[in-house]
Design a protein around this motif. Structure first.
Motif, PDB file in Angstrom:
ATOM      1  N   MET A 153       0.855  -1.174   0.000  1.00 34.08           N
ATOM      2  CA  MET A 153       0.000   0.000   0.000  1.00 34.08           C
ATOM      3  C   MET A 153       0.894   1.228   0.000  1.00 34.08           C
ATOM      4  SD  MET A 153      -2.959   1.127   2.701  1.00 34.08           S
ATOM      5  CE  MET A 153      -1.950   1.534   4.091  1.00 34.08           C
ATOM      6  N   THR A 154       0.609   2.118  -0.948  1.00 27.70           N
ATOM      7  CA  THR A 154       1.376   3.350  -1.055  1.00 27.70           C
ATOM      8  C   THR A 154       0.433   4.530  -0.941  1.00 27.70           C
ATOM      9  OG1 THR A 154       2.923   2.255  -2.542  1.00 27.70           O
ATOM     10  CG2 THR A 154       2.960   4.652  -2.501  1.00 27.70           C
ATOM     11  N   LEU A 155       0.700   5.395   0.028  1.00 25.45           N
ATOM     12  CA  LEU A 155      -0.092   6.602   0.209  1.00 25.45           C
ATOM     13  C   LEU A 155       0.834   7.803   0.172  1.00 25.45           C
ATOM     14  CD1 LEU A 155      -2.398   5.548   3.191  1.00 25.45           C
ATOM     15  CD2 LEU A 155      -2.880   5.390   0.757  1.00 25.45           C
ATOM     16  N   LYS A 156       0.356   8.877  -0.433  1.00 29.71           N
ATOM     17  CA  LYS A 156       1.125  10.126  -0.457  1.00 29.71           C
ATOM     18  C   LYS A 156       0.211  11.237   0.035  1.00 29.71           C
ATOM     19  CE  LYS A 156       4.433   9.127  -4.138  1.00 29.71           C
ATOM     20  NZ  LYS A 156       4.280   7.718  -4.265  1.00 29.71           N
ATOM     21  N   ILE A 157       0.647  11.917   1.078  1.00 28.21           N
ATOM     22  CA  ILE A 157      -0.126  13.010   1.656  1.00 28.21           C
ATOM     23  C   ILE A 157       0.530  14.320   1.250  1.00 28.21           C
ATOM     24  CG2 ILE A 157      -1.015  14.020   3.791  1.00 28.21           C
ATOM     25  CD1 ILE A 157      -2.086  11.170   3.036  1.00 28.21           C
ATOM     26  N   HIS A 158      -0.279  15.217   0.695  1.00 26.93           N
ATOM     27  CA  HIS A 158       0.206  16.519   0.264  1.00 26.93           C
ATOM     28  C   HIS A 158      -0.440  17.574   1.153  1.00 26.93           C
ATOM     29  CE1 HIS A 158       1.920  14.567  -3.249  1.00 26.93           C
ATOM     30  NE2 HIS A 158       0.764  13.954  -3.408  1.00 26.93           N
ATOM     31  N   ILE A 159       0.323  18.058   2.122  1.00 26.26           N
ATOM     32  CA  ILE A 159      -0.189  19.025   3.089  1.00 26.26           C
ATOM     33  C   ILE A 159      -0.612  20.323   2.403  1.00 26.26           C
ATOM     34  CG2 ILE A 159       0.348  20.340   5.175  1.00 26.26           C
ATOM     35  CD1 ILE A 159       0.100  17.283   5.583  1.00 26.26           C
ATOM     36  N   ALA A 160       0.085  20.702   1.340  1.00 23.21           N
ATOM     37  CA  ALA A 160      -0.222  21.962   0.649  1.00 23.21           C
ATOM     38  C   ALA A 160      -1.528  21.883  -0.143  1.00 23.21           C
ATOM     39  CB  ALA A 160       0.926  22.337  -0.286  1.00 23.21           C
ATOM     40  N   GLU A 161      -2.015  20.656  -0.408  1.00 21.09           N
ATOM     41  CA  GLU A 161      -3.269  20.502  -1.156  1.00 21.09           C
ATOM     42  C   GLU A 161      -4.439  20.976  -0.314  1.00 21.09           C
ATOM     43  OE1 GLU A 161      -4.357  16.750  -2.801  1.00 21.09           O
ATOM     44  OE2 GLU A 161      -2.559  16.661  -4.029  1.00 21.09           O
ATOM     45  N   GLY A 162      -5.556  21.245  -0.969  1.00 19.99           N
ATOM     46  CA  GLY A 162      -6.741  21.727  -0.272  1.00 19.99           C
ATOM     47  C   GLY A 162      -7.415  20.670   0.586  1.00 19.99           C
ATOM     48  N   ALA A 163      -7.312  19.388   0.222  1.00 17.75           N
ATOM     49  CA  ALA A 163      -7.999  18.336   0.963  1.00 17.75           C
ATOM     50  C   ALA A 163      -7.304  18.073   2.297  1.00 17.75           C
ATOM     51  CB  ALA A 163      -8.038  17.057   0.140  1.00 17.75           C
ATOM     52  N   ALA A 164      -8.110  17.862   3.320  1.00 19.87           N
ATOM     53  CA  ALA A 164      -7.577  17.549   4.647  1.00 19.87           C
ATOM     54  C   ALA A 164      -6.807  16.231   4.590  1.00 19.87           C
ATOM     55  CB  ALA A 164      -8.717  17.444   5.654  1.00 19.87           C
ATOM     56  N   PRO A 165      -5.756  16.079   5.411  1.00 23.58           N
ATOM     57  CA  PRO A 165      -4.974  14.840   5.379  1.00 23.58           C
ATOM     58  C   PRO A 165      -5.816  13.580   5.596  1.00 23.58           C
ATOM     59  CG  PRO A 165      -3.764  16.522   6.565  1.00 23.58           C
ATOM     60  CD  PRO A 165      -5.120  17.091   6.273  1.00 23.58           C
ATOM     61  N   TYR A 166      -6.788  13.621   6.531  1.00 24.20           N
ATOM     62  CA  TYR A 166      -7.598  12.419   6.748  1.00 24.20           C
ATOM     63  C   TYR A 166      -8.385  12.071   5.483  1.00 24.20           C
ATOM     64  CZ  TYR A 166     -12.432  14.034   6.947  1.00 24.20           C
ATOM     65  OH  TYR A 166     -13.672  14.502   6.609  1.00 24.20           O
ATOM     66  N   GLU A 167      -8.854  13.085   4.745  1.00 25.96           N
ATOM     67  CA  GLU A 167      -9.612  12.859   3.516  1.00 25.96           C
ATOM     68  C   GLU A 167      -8.709  12.281   2.432  1.00 25.96           C
ATOM     69  OE1 GLU A 167     -12.378  12.526   0.562  1.00 25.96           O
ATOM     70  OE2 GLU A 167     -12.644  12.628   2.723  1.00 25.96           O
ATOM     71  N   GLN A 168      -7.449  12.716   2.390  1.00 25.98           N
ATOM     72  CA  GLN A 168      -6.502  12.151   1.428  1.00 25.98           C
ATOM     73  C   GLN A 168      -6.257  10.674   1.729  1.00 25.98           C
ATOM     74  OE1 GLN A 168      -2.993  14.588   0.462  1.00 25.98           O
ATOM     75  NE2 GLN A 168      -3.996  16.273   1.558  1.00 25.98           N
ATOM     76  N   VAL A 169      -6.082  10.338   3.013  1.00 25.29           N
ATOM     77  CA  VAL A 169      -5.896   8.934   3.410  1.00 25.29           C
ATOM     78  C   VAL A 169      -7.133   8.131   3.023  1.00 25.29           C
ATOM     79  CG1 VAL A 169      -5.639   7.357   5.374  1.00 25.29           C
ATOM     80  CG2 VAL A 169      -4.283   9.467   5.285  1.00 25.29           C
ATOM     81  N   ARG A 170      -8.317   8.644   3.372  1.00 28.40           N
ATOM     82  CA  ARG A 170      -9.574   7.954   3.077  1.00 28.40           C
ATOM     83  C   ARG A 170      -9.723   7.720   1.573  1.00 28.40           C
ATOM     84  NH1 ARG A 170     -13.688   8.088   0.559  1.00 28.40           N
ATOM     85  NH2 ARG A 170     -13.272  10.173  -0.200  1.00 28.40           N
ATOM     86  N   ALA A 171      -9.520   8.770   0.780  1.00 26.98           N
ATOM     87  CA  ALA A 171      -9.716   8.684  -0.665  1.00 26.98           C
ATOM     88  C   ALA A 171      -8.728   7.712  -1.312  1.00 26.98           C
ATOM     89  CB  ALA A 171      -9.593  10.070  -1.290  1.00 26.98           C
ATOM     90  N   GLN A 172      -7.471   7.751  -0.881  1.00 15.73           N
ATOM     91  CA  GLN A 172      -6.464   6.887  -1.501  1.00 15.73           C
ATOM     92  C   GLN A 172      -6.693   5.416  -1.158  1.00 15.73           C
ATOM     93  OE1 GLN A 172      -2.342   8.377  -1.272  1.00 15.73           O
ATOM     94  NE2 GLN A 172      -3.209  10.407  -0.893  1.00 15.73           N
ATOM     95  N   ILE A 173      -7.033   5.128   0.091  1.00 17.34           N
ATOM     96  CA  ILE A 173      -7.304   3.734   0.460  1.00 17.34           C
ATOM     97  C   ILE A 173      -8.556   3.250  -0.265  1.00 17.34           C
ATOM     98  CG2 ILE A 173      -7.985   2.185   2.338  1.00 17.34           C
ATOM     99  CD1 ILE A 173      -6.082   3.775   4.163  1.00 17.34           C
ATOM    100  N   SER A 174      -9.575   4.090  -0.321  1.00 12.47           N
ATOM    101  CA  SER A 174     -10.810   3.726  -1.006  1.00 12.47           C
ATOM    102  C   SER A 174     -10.547   3.422  -2.470  1.00 12.47           C
ATOM    103  CB  SER A 174     -11.837   4.856  -0.868  1.00 12.47           C
ATOM    104  OG  SER A 174     -13.037   4.512  -1.489  1.00 12.47           O
ATOM    105  N   GLU A 175      -9.792   4.267  -3.137  1.00  9.29           N
ATOM    106  CA  GLU A 175      -9.482   4.077  -4.560  1.00  9.29           C
ATOM    107  C   GLU A 175      -8.669   2.808  -4.770  1.00  9.29           C
ATOM    108  OE1 GLU A 175      -9.006   4.030  -8.502  1.00  9.29           O
ATOM    109  OE2 GLU A 175     -10.444   5.260  -7.394  1.00  9.29           O
ATOM    110  N   GLN A 176      -7.683   2.557  -3.912  1.00  5.41           N
ATOM    111  CA  GLN A 176      -6.850   1.363  -4.055  1.00  5.41           C
ATOM    112  C   GLN A 176      -7.667   0.094  -3.803  1.00  5.41           C
ATOM    113  OE1 GLN A 176      -2.965   1.584  -2.138  1.00  5.41           O
ATOM    114  NE2 GLN A 176      -2.863   3.771  -2.566  1.00  5.41           N
ATOM    115  N   ALA A 177      -8.620   0.156  -2.870  1.00  2.00           N
ATOM    116  CA  ALA A 177      -9.481  -0.998  -2.621  1.00  2.00           C
ATOM    117  C   ALA A 177     -10.410  -1.227  -3.814  1.00  2.00           C
ATOM    118  CB  ALA A 177     -10.287  -0.792  -1.341  1.00  2.00           C
ATOM    119  N   ARG A 178     -10.977  -0.140  -4.350  1.00  2.00           N
ATOM    120  CA  ARG A 178     -11.901  -0.252  -5.479  1.00  2.00           C
ATOM    121  C   ARG A 178     -11.192  -0.775  -6.728  1.00  2.00           C
ATOM    122  NH1 ARG A 178     -14.260   4.265  -4.912  1.00  2.00           N
ATOM    123  NH2 ARG A 178     -12.844   5.530  -6.110  1.00  2.00           N
ATOM    124  N   SER A 179      -9.943  -0.340  -6.945  1.00  5.35           N
ATOM    125  CA  SER A 179      -9.202  -0.750  -8.144  1.00  5.35           C
ATOM    126  C   SER A 179      -8.628  -2.162  -8.023  1.00  5.35           C
ATOM    127  CB  SER A 179      -8.057   0.224  -8.411  1.00  5.35           C
ATOM    128  OG  SER A 179      -7.022   0.041  -7.457  1.00  5.35           O
TER     129      SER A 179
END
Length: 124
Positions: A1-27
């Motif tokens: 599992m590879t996750l990359k968190i971009h603090i400068a992005e608009g999305a909150a870090p927890y949302e980035q974690v949620r979205a990336q895990i969700s996408e990796q599970a779906r794919s």
């Protein structure tokens, strides 16, 4: 599992974690039954607070993407069933709303086709 968190992005870090895990599970990159790191372990590896990762895990569990099995850990769930149930629920809510608005069945189906076409073109 590879996750990359971009603090400068608009999305909150927890949302980035949620979205990336969700996408990796779906794919399928994270297969059903894959054991996720502990909250503390993932937080340390990403340089985040444990509460941030815990919030993402709670959202993922609520969405049916992951499941916690007590002391055994947290695993990618068989999300197909949960996704099908959620889609059926959304479809029923749309059908009820379209009926209340007085749309014909054909007009309601046309609206759905247009929306699906736009959504799938946007994400492809």
């Amino acid at each position: 599992m590879t996750l990359k968190i971009h603090i400068a992005e608009g999305a909150a870090p927890y949302e980035q974690v949620r979205a990336q895990i969700s996408e990796q599970a779906r794919s399928g990159a994270l297969p059903v039954g894959y054991k996720l790191p502990t909250v503390r372990g993932l937080a340390e590896s990403l340089g985040l607070a444990a509460n941030t990762v815990a919030k993402a895990y709670r959202a993922l569990e609520s969405d049916g993407v992951i499941e916690t099995r007590g002391r055994n850990g947290t695993f990618v769930a068989a999300a197909g069933d949960a996704a099908s149930r959620e889609a059926a629920s959304a479809a029923q809510a749309y059908a009820d709303r379209a009926h209340r608005l007085g749309l014909t069945e054909a007009a309601a189906l046309d609206a759905v086709r247009d929306a699906l076409r736009a959504a799938f073109e946007e994400h492809s």
